[in-house]
Scaffold this motif. Structure first.
Motif, PDB file in Angstrom:
ATOM      1  N   ILE A 204     -26.062 -28.505 -33.152  1.00 40.67           N
ATOM      2  CA  ILE A 204     -26.698 -29.815 -33.059  1.00 40.67           C
ATOM      3  C   ILE A 204     -25.890 -30.781 -32.197  1.00 40.67           C
ATOM      4  O   ILE A 204     -26.450 -31.516 -31.367  1.00 40.67           O
ATOM      5  N   GLU A 205     -24.577 -30.796 -32.361  1.00 43.85           N
ATOM      6  CA  GLU A 205     -23.772 -31.757 -31.594  1.00 43.85           C
ATOM      7  C   GLU A 205     -23.873 -31.480 -30.097  1.00 43.85           C
ATOM      8  O   GLU A 205     -23.828 -32.415 -29.287  1.00 43.85           O
ATOM      9  N   LYS A 206     -24.027 -30.231 -29.708  1.00 43.47           N
ATOM     10  CA  LYS A 206     -24.210 -29.903 -28.295  1.00 43.47           C
ATOM     11  C   LYS A 206     -25.606 -30.296 -27.834  1.00 43.47           C
ATOM     12  O   LYS A 206     -25.785 -30.840 -26.732  1.00 43.47           O
ATOM     13  N   ILE A 207     -26.607 -30.033 -28.669  1.00 44.56           N
ATOM     14  CA  ILE A 207     -27.985 -30.384 -28.331  1.00 44.56           C
ATOM     15  C   ILE A 207     -28.131 -31.887 -28.112  1.00 44.56           C
ATOM     16  O   ILE A 207     -28.850 -32.335 -27.216  1.00 44.56           O
ATOM     17  N   LEU A 208     -27.410 -32.670 -28.925  1.00 48.35           N
ATOM     18  CA  LEU A 208     -27.533 -34.128 -28.878  1.00 48.35           C
ATOM     19  C   LEU A 208     -26.448 -34.803 -28.050  1.00 48.35           C
ATOM     20  O   LEU A 208     -26.374 -36.035 -28.028  1.00 48.35           O
ATOM     21  N   ALA A 209     -25.624 -34.025 -27.346  1.00 48.46           N
ATOM     22  CA  ALA A 209     -24.453 -34.578 -26.649  1.00 48.46           C
ATOM     23  C   ALA A 209     -24.810 -35.681 -25.659  1.00 48.46           C
ATOM     24  O   ALA A 209     -24.015 -36.603 -25.435  1.00 48.46           O
ATOM     25  N   LYS A 210     -25.997 -35.625 -25.062  1.00 46.46           N
ATOM     26  CA  LYS A 210     -26.380 -36.611 -24.052  1.00 46.46           C
ATOM     27  C   LYS A 210     -27.189 -37.771 -24.621  1.00 46.46           C
ATOM     28  O   LYS A 210     -27.679 -38.613 -23.864  1.00 46.46           O
ATOM     29  N   SER A 211     -27.317 -37.804 -25.929  1.00 46.00           N
ATOM     30  CA  SER A 211     -28.070 -38.889 -26.561  1.00 46.00           C
ATOM     31  C   SER A 211     -27.209 -39.571 -27.619  1.00 46.00           C
ATOM     32  O   SER A 211     -27.077 -39.069 -28.741  1.00 46.00           O
ATOM     33  N   LYS A 212     -26.605 -40.697 -27.267  1.00 50.50           N
ATOM     34  CA  LYS A 212     -25.776 -41.435 -28.227  1.00 50.50           C
ATOM     35  C   LYS A 212     -26.606 -41.883 -29.426  1.00 50.50           C
ATOM     36  O   LYS A 212     -26.126 -41.884 -30.562  1.00 50.50           O
ATOM     37  N   LEU A 213     -27.867 -42.235 -29.179  1.00 47.94           N
ATOM     38  CA  LEU A 213     -28.755 -42.700 -30.241  1.00 47.94           C
ATOM     39  C   LEU A 213     -28.856 -41.692 -31.370  1.00 47.94           C
ATOM     40  O   LEU A 213     -28.568 -41.987 -32.535  1.00 47.94           O
ATOM     41  N   PHE A 214     -29.238 -40.456 -31.037  1.00 46.14           N
ATOM     42  CA  PHE A 214     -29.428 -39.433 -32.064  1.00 46.14           C
ATOM     43  C   PHE A 214     -28.101 -38.860 -32.557  1.00 46.14           C
ATOM     44  O   PHE A 214     -27.959 -38.555 -33.740  1.00 46.14           O
ATOM     45  N   LEU A 215     -27.138 -38.717 -31.649  1.00 48.33           N
ATOM     46  CA  LEU A 215     -25.848 -38.149 -32.049  1.00 48.33           C
ATOM     47  C   LEU A 215     -25.147 -39.048 -33.049  1.00 48.33           C
ATOM     48  O   LEU A 215     -24.554 -38.563 -34.025  1.00 48.33           O
ATOM     49  N   ASP A 216     -25.215 -40.355 -32.861  1.00 51.24           N
ATOM     50  CA  ASP A 216     -24.563 -41.275 -33.797  1.00 51.24           C
ATOM     51  C   ASP A 216     -25.208 -41.219 -35.170  1.00 51.24           C
ATOM     52  O   ASP A 216     -24.528 -41.361 -36.200  1.00 51.24           O
ATOM     53  N   ILE A 217     -26.526 -41.016 -35.225  1.00 52.87           N
ATOM     54  CA  ILE A 217     -27.196 -40.869 -36.522  1.00 52.87           C
ATOM     55  C   ILE A 217     -26.770 -39.561 -37.171  1.00 52.87           C
ATOM     56  O   ILE A 217     -26.460 -39.519 -38.369  1.00 52.87           O
ATOM     57  N   TYR A 218     -26.734 -38.488 -36.386  1.00 53.03           N
ATOM     58  CA  TYR A 218     -26.355 -37.187 -36.935  1.00 53.03           C
ATOM     59  C   TYR A 218     -24.916 -37.183 -37.443  1.00 53.03           C
ATOM     60  O   TYR A 218     -24.623 -36.615 -38.506  1.00 53.03           O
ATOM     61  N   THR A 219     -23.995 -37.809 -36.723  1.00 55.99           N
ATOM     62  CA  THR A 219     -22.591 -37.808 -37.118  1.00 55.99           C
ATOM     63  C   THR A 219     -22.258 -38.889 -38.139  1.00 55.99           C
ATOM     64  O   THR A 219     -21.152 -38.929 -38.662  1.00 55.99           O
ATOM     65  N   GLY A 220     -23.224 -39.753 -38.432  1.00 54.50           N
ATOM     66  CA  GLY A 220     -23.006 -40.793 -39.428  1.00 54.50           C
ATOM     67  C   GLY A 220     -22.358 -42.056 -38.895  1.00 54.50           C
ATOM     68  O   GLY A 220     -22.007 -42.943 -39.670  1.00 54.50           O
ATOM     69  N   LYS A 221     -22.209 -42.173 -37.585  1.00 57.19           N
ATOM     70  CA  LYS A 221     -21.621 -43.392 -37.014  1.00 57.19           C
ATOM     71  C   LYS A 221     -22.548 -44.582 -37.167  1.00 57.19           C
ATOM     72  O   LYS A 221     -22.108 -45.725 -37.280  1.00 57.19           O
ATOM     73  N   THR A 222     -23.852 -44.300 -37.144  1.00 60.56           N
ATOM     74  CA  THR A 222     -24.850 -45.327 -37.435  1.00 60.56           C
ATOM     75  C   THR A 222     -25.850 -44.748 -38.422  1.00 60.56           C
ATOM     76  O   THR A 222     -26.030 -43.531 -38.501  1.00 60.56           O
ATOM     77  N   ASP A 223     -26.504 -45.620 -39.178  1.00 62.44           N
ATOM     78  CA  ASP A 223     -27.474 -45.152 -40.161  1.00 62.44           C
ATOM     79  C   ASP A 223     -28.880 -45.421 -39.648  1.00 62.44           C
ATOM     80  O   ASP A 223     -29.096 -46.245 -38.753  1.00 62.44           O
ATOM     81  N   PHE A 224     -29.825 -44.742 -40.231  1.00 63.96           N
ATOM     82  CA  PHE A 224     -31.245 -44.977 -39.975  1.00 63.96           C
ATOM     83  C   PHE A 224     -31.897 -45.182 -41.329  1.00 63.96           C
ATOM     84  O   PHE A 224     -32.428 -44.255 -41.935  1.00 63.96           O
ATOM     85  N   PRO A 225     -31.811 -46.406 -41.851  1.00 65.00           N
ATOM     86  CA  PRO A 225     -32.299 -46.657 -43.220  1.00 65.00           C
ATOM     87  C   PRO A 225     -33.811 -46.525 -43.333  1.00 65.00           C
ATOM     88  O   PRO A 225     -34.551 -47.090 -42.531  1.00 65.00           O
ATOM     89  N   TYR A 226     -34.235 -45.783 -44.317  1.00 63.19           N
ATOM     90  CA  TYR A 226     -35.643 -45.543 -44.487  1.00 63.19           C
ATOM     91  C   TYR A 226     -36.402 -46.739 -45.043  1.00 63.19           C
ATOM     92  O   TYR A 226     -37.622 -46.774 -45.023  1.00 63.19           O
ATOM     93  N   ASP A 227     -35.695 -47.742 -45.542  1.00 65.71           N
ATOM     94  CA  ASP A 227     -36.387 -48.899 -46.094  1.00 65.71           C
ATOM     95  C   ASP A 227     -36.682 -49.951 -45.035  1.00 65.71           C
ATOM     96  O   ASP A 227     -37.202 -51.014 -45.335  1.00 65.71           O
ATOM     97  N   GLU A 228     -36.375 -49.655 -43.761  1.00 64.22           N
ATOM     98  CA  GLU A 228     -36.728 -50.549 -42.678  1.00 64.22           C
ATOM     99  C   GLU A 228     -37.918 -49.979 -41.914  1.00 64.22           C
ATOM    100  O   GLU A 228     -38.054 -48.779 -41.760  1.00 64.22           O
ATOM    101  N   ASN A 229     -38.788 -50.869 -41.424  1.00 66.01           N
ATOM    102  CA  ASN A 229     -40.000 -50.434 -40.770  1.00 66.01           C
ATOM    103  C   ASN A 229     -39.879 -50.279 -39.269  1.00 66.01           C
ATOM    104  O   ASN A 229     -40.834 -49.893 -38.616  1.00 66.01           O
ATOM    105  N   SER A 230     -38.750 -50.608 -38.712  1.00 70.66           N
ATOM    106  CA  SER A 230     -38.613 -50.564 -37.268  1.00 70.66           C
ATOM    107  C   SER A 230     -37.665 -49.458 -36.849  1.00 70.66           C
ATOM    108  O   SER A 230     -36.888 -48.938 -37.630  1.00 70.66           O
ATOM    109  N   LEU A 231     -37.741 -49.113 -35.559  1.00 70.14           N
ATOM    110  CA  LEU A 231     -36.824 -48.144 -34.993  1.00 70.14           C
ATOM    111  C   LEU A 231     -35.450 -48.739 -34.833  1.00 70.14           C
ATOM    112  O   LEU A 231     -34.507 -48.046 -34.604  1.00 70.14           O
TER     113      LEU A 231
END
Length: 231
Positions: A204-231
């Motif tokens: 996964i880390e190689k697949i997402l290496a060029k996308s900071k957006l998704f890689l940070d969510i996968y590695t836990g650097k940023t969260d994607f809270p499900y209780d928010e309605n926006s991206l």
């Protein structure tokens, strides 16, 4: 205003049955990939669903499920991609409980008229679809459904300790994901399975290496809270 919410659905959720009704609508009624008589009750469901994490894009105003995907986890049934496609990549050194398969990624037809969303079902055309002018302003404000679902995929993969992804997809979807910095490696030959599909596999880390957006969510650097309605 946000049109969509993205989150995991469990059997306890009142919207959970809609996942399978949506899959029936897309795979059987809209795209005619399978026969209606093989899926009684207007639902598309199989043995892998009891061993999967189910994700949804939910239209807030109704609410209803208008997009979905699932992460098939390791189980005695194995992975559907291994049953339906030829895998030439060597996966033997990866613990099975560290692998999941991304599958059943689909968007309801009336929300998939844009080229990006049509690519989910194998439409590789490069032209733009004609839309009702009344929907143009709404389209401009809508969140990207595929992006929202993939944020859920990245988050749930981290939560479940997954390190490698399987996916079988059409060329159009592969192009769509590359534009988002999601780069899968081929894992076998292209075959005719619900249209032309090819298996992909990789860390996964190689697949997402060029996308900071998704890689940070996968590695836990940023969260994607499900209780928010926006991206």
């Amino acid at each position: 205003m946000s049109y969509f919410t993205f989150r995991k659905l469990t059997p306890e959720d009142s919207l959970f049955p809609e996942l399978f009704k949506l899959r029936y609508r897309v795979y059987i009624e809209e795209w005619k990939f399978e026969k209606p008589e093989d899926h009684p009750g207007g639902i598309e469901r199989n043995i892998y669903d009891d061993h999967a994490v189910h994700l949804a894009a939910i239209l807030n105003k109704e609410p209803s499920v208008i997009g979905t995907s699932r992460l098939v986890l390791d189980s005695p049934h194995g992975f559907p991609i291994e049953e339906n496609m030829e895998i030439t990549a060597d996966t033997s050194n990866i613990p099975r409980n560290k692998i999941c398969e991304i599958s059943r990624l689909c968007v309801r037809g009336d929300y998939s008229r844009r080229r990006d969303d049509k690519a989910l079902n194998g439409d590789d055309s490069t032209g733009s679809a004609k839309e009702d002018p009344k929907l143009v302003n709404q389209r401009r404000e809508e969140n990207d459904i595929v992006t929202g679902i993939f944020k859920c995929i990245a988050k749930e993969s981290r939560i479940h300790g997954i390190t490698h992804w399987y996916v079988g997809m059409a060329r159009g979807l592969n192009v769509l994901l590359k534009r988002r910095g999601i780069n899968f490696e081929e894992a076998g030959p292209e075959i005719d399975y619900h249209g032309l599909r090819r298996p992909y596999f990789g860390p996964i880390e190689k697949i997402l290496a060029k996308s900071k957006l998704f890689l940070d969510i996968y590695t836990g650097k940023t969260d994607f809270p499900y209780d928010e309605n926006s991206l």
